[in-house]
Scaffold this active site. Sequence first.
Site, PDB file in Angstrom:
ATOM      1  CB  ALA A 131     113.017  33.468  96.441  1.00 49.49           C
ATOM      2  CD  GLU A 134     112.311  32.648 103.904  1.00 54.45           C
ATOM      3  OE1 GLU A 134     112.616  32.110 104.996  1.00 54.45           O
ATOM      4  OE2 GLU A 134     111.902  32.007 102.929  1.00 54.45           O
ATOM      5  N   GLY A 165     112.737  29.641  99.974  1.00 51.43           N
ATOM      6  CA  GLY A 165     111.842  29.138  98.925  1.00 51.43           C
ATOM      7  C   GLY A 165     112.120  27.688  98.560  1.00 51.43           C
ATOM      8  CD  GLU A 211     108.731  29.780 101.597  1.00 54.83           C
ATOM      9  OE1 GLU A 211     109.619  30.286 100.892  1.00 54.83           O
ATOM     10  OE2 GLU A 211     107.819  30.447 102.117  1.00 54.83           O
TER      11      GLU A 211
HETATM   12  N1  CO8 Z   1     119.621  33.770  95.423  1.00 55.27           N
HETATM   13  C1  CO8 Z   1     120.533  34.158  94.502  1.00 55.27           C
HETATM   14  N2  CO8 Z   1     121.764  33.618  94.397  1.00 55.27           N
HETATM   15  C2  CO8 Z   1     122.087  32.664  95.271  1.00 55.27           C
HETATM   16  C3  CO8 Z   1     121.192  32.210  96.268  1.00 55.27           C
HETATM   17  C4  CO8 Z   1     119.899  32.800  96.317  1.00 55.27           C
HETATM   18  N3  CO8 Z   1     118.958  32.430  97.190  1.00 55.27           N
HETATM   19  N4  CO8 Z   1     121.806  31.263  96.999  1.00 55.27           N
HETATM   20  C5  CO8 Z   1     123.035  31.110  96.480  1.00 55.27           C
HETATM   21  N5  CO8 Z   1     123.217  31.965  95.439  1.00 55.27           N
HETATM   22  C6  CO8 Z   1     124.414  32.119  94.614  1.00 55.27           C
HETATM   23  C7  CO8 Z   1     125.486  32.866  95.367  1.00 55.27           C
HETATM   24  O1  CO8 Z   1     125.284  34.262  95.291  1.00 55.27           O
HETATM   25  C8  CO8 Z   1     126.723  32.409  94.626  1.00 55.27           C
HETATM   26  O2  CO8 Z   1     126.833  33.154  93.438  1.00 55.27           O
HETATM   27  P1  CO8 Z   1     128.302  33.631  92.942  1.00 55.27           P
HETATM   28  O3  CO8 Z   1     129.073  32.344  92.763  1.00 55.27           O
HETATM   29  O4  CO8 Z   1     128.005  34.338  91.659  1.00 55.27           O
HETATM   30  O5  CO8 Z   1     128.851  34.484  94.020  1.00 55.27           O
HETATM   31  C9  CO8 Z   1     126.399  30.970  94.237  1.00 55.27           C
HETATM   32  O6  CO8 Z   1     124.989  30.849  94.348  1.00 55.27           O
HETATM   33  C10 CO8 Z   1     127.035  29.973  95.182  1.00 55.27           C
HETATM   34  O7  CO8 Z   1     126.669  30.319  96.495  1.00 55.27           O
HETATM   35  P2  CO8 Z   1     127.737  30.526  97.672  1.00 55.27           P
HETATM   36  O8  CO8 Z   1     129.055  30.946  97.125  1.00 55.27           O
HETATM   37  O9  CO8 Z   1     127.101  31.401  98.702  1.00 55.27           O
HETATM   38  O10 CO8 Z   1     127.849  29.020  98.183  1.00 55.27           O
HETATM   39  P3  CO8 Z   1     128.228  28.542  99.652  1.00 55.27           P
HETATM   40  O11 CO8 Z   1     128.482  27.102  99.573  1.00 55.27           O
HETATM   41  O12 CO8 Z   1     129.289  29.411 100.225  1.00 55.27           O
HETATM   42  O13 CO8 Z   1     126.869  28.815 100.508  1.00 55.27           O
HETATM   43  C11 CO8 Z   1     124.525  28.800 100.912  1.00 55.27           C
HETATM   44  C12 CO8 Z   1     125.712  28.141 100.192  1.00 55.27           C
HETATM   45  C13 CO8 Z   1     124.660  28.613 102.426  1.00 55.27           C
HETATM   46  C14 CO8 Z   1     123.250  28.133 100.430  1.00 55.27           C
HETATM   47  C15 CO8 Z   1     124.502  30.304 100.567  1.00 55.27           C
HETATM   48  O14 CO8 Z   1     124.597  30.444  99.159  1.00 55.27           O
HETATM   49  C16 CO8 Z   1     123.288  31.002 101.025  1.00 55.27           C
HETATM   50  O15 CO8 Z   1     123.173  31.334 102.197  1.00 55.27           O
HETATM   51  N6  CO8 Z   1     122.325  31.298 100.102  1.00 55.27           N
HETATM   52  C17 CO8 Z   1     121.153  32.034 100.396  1.00 55.27           C
HETATM   53  C18 CO8 Z   1     120.180  31.189 101.175  1.00 55.27           C
HETATM   54  C19 CO8 Z   1     118.946  32.001 101.540  1.00 55.27           C
HETATM   55  O16 CO8 Z   1     119.007  32.939 102.289  1.00 55.27           O
HETATM   56  N7  CO8 Z   1     117.791  31.582 100.997  1.00 55.27           N
HETATM   57  C20 CO8 Z   1     116.560  32.257 101.243  1.00 55.27           C
HETATM   58  C21 CO8 Z   1     116.348  33.335 100.253  1.00 55.27           C
HETATM   59  S1  CO8 Z   1     114.913  34.288 100.617  1.00 55.27           S
HETATM   60  C22 CO8 Z   1     113.653  33.327 100.090  1.00 55.27           C
HETATM   61  O17 CO8 Z   1     113.805  32.208  99.658  1.00 55.27           O
HETATM   62  C23 CO8 Z   1     112.326  33.932 100.197  1.00 55.27           C
HETATM   63  C24 CO8 Z   1     111.243  33.077  99.580  1.00 55.27           C
HETATM   64  C25 CO8 Z   1     109.925  33.769  99.565  1.00 55.27           C
HETATM   65  C26 CO8 Z   1     109.908  34.931  98.602  1.00 55.27           C
HETATM   66  C27 CO8 Z   1     108.533  35.500  98.580  1.00 55.27           C
HETATM   67  C28 CO8 Z   1     108.436  36.724  97.721  1.00 55.27           C
HETATM   68  C29 CO8 Z   1     107.031  37.254  97.707  1.00 55.27           C
END
Ligand code: CO8
Length: 264
Positions: free
Chosen positions: A70, A138, A115, A118
Amino acid sequence: MNNLTLAVENEIAVLTITRPAALNALNSETLDELNEVLTEIEARDDIKVVILTGGADKKGNEFKSFVAGADISEMVNFTAAQARAFGMRASVPFFKLMNMRQVTIAAVNGFALGGGCEISMACDIRIASDNASFGQPETGLGIIPGFGGTQRLARLVGMGRAKELIFTCDTIDAQEAYRIGLVNKVVPKEELMSTAKEMAAKIASKASYAIAVAKAAINNGYDMDIKNAVEMEANLFGITCSTHDKTEGMSAFLERRKPDLTDF
Ligand code: CO8
């Protein structure tokens, strides 16, 4: 649609989540678009199978990310009420993926985190490219999986493994996801879409109405006691016996010809 593309060919829809700047993270707009397009697909008789995949990242890498979760930048300031509303916004299209009459296949082409894992689990079948990875990070962010992850992961891989993945935030590779039953198949990344389309074509060639009924029987029976579930199955079996496809399918077998299956 700003964040999704839909391409339909030979009764197979490829639905691609395209937020290159955020590795296809799901924000409210994307979830609303997903709901809208799935509603449209459900009403279309010319689509038998939906393949859900992720678009390329901003550098054009098609195998970087399926869905990286998400959208954290949207969630960061959520109140409890906003978080609940966001969860429900996902829940509606996710249940559509799970329950719609069309078969849904997630073609997981990279990160399937939070997400992303999921939404793949809401699909009927998951095929992963060999570079894909899965996880529920998460609890490392101070939240819990909120798009059905605590429920669907436990149902797919068992409670012990679901708890381990959710409590440790470990990311697992595609082979490990296959080993624990999270994905149906792992293929070299170059073969991901062709494999998904091949499976989709095989499914589309069978009796679509019967498949929709079988899907409902599996989904609805899963949470019932076995006695009532088998009784429900018998009733649904009876319904499939009243179809053109049943008469045609069985006659074709006896006449040693290819059936012309048309019900949907
Ligand atoms: N949300 C927003 N932006 C994201 C997300 C995300 N989940 N994942 C990546 N991005 C963005 C980064 O911020 C980055 O943006 P920018 O270039 O502007 O800085 C761009 O995508 C590229 O990402 P990275 O530079 O981080 O790329 P890497 O290759 O270094 O890393 C990863 C890739 C490992 C996937 C890393 O981006 C990461 O860890 N992302 C987050 C993963 C995560 O934690 N996902 C879970 C999120 S929580 C969730 O999903 C909850 C769901 C349920 C919600 C329920 C609500 C009721």
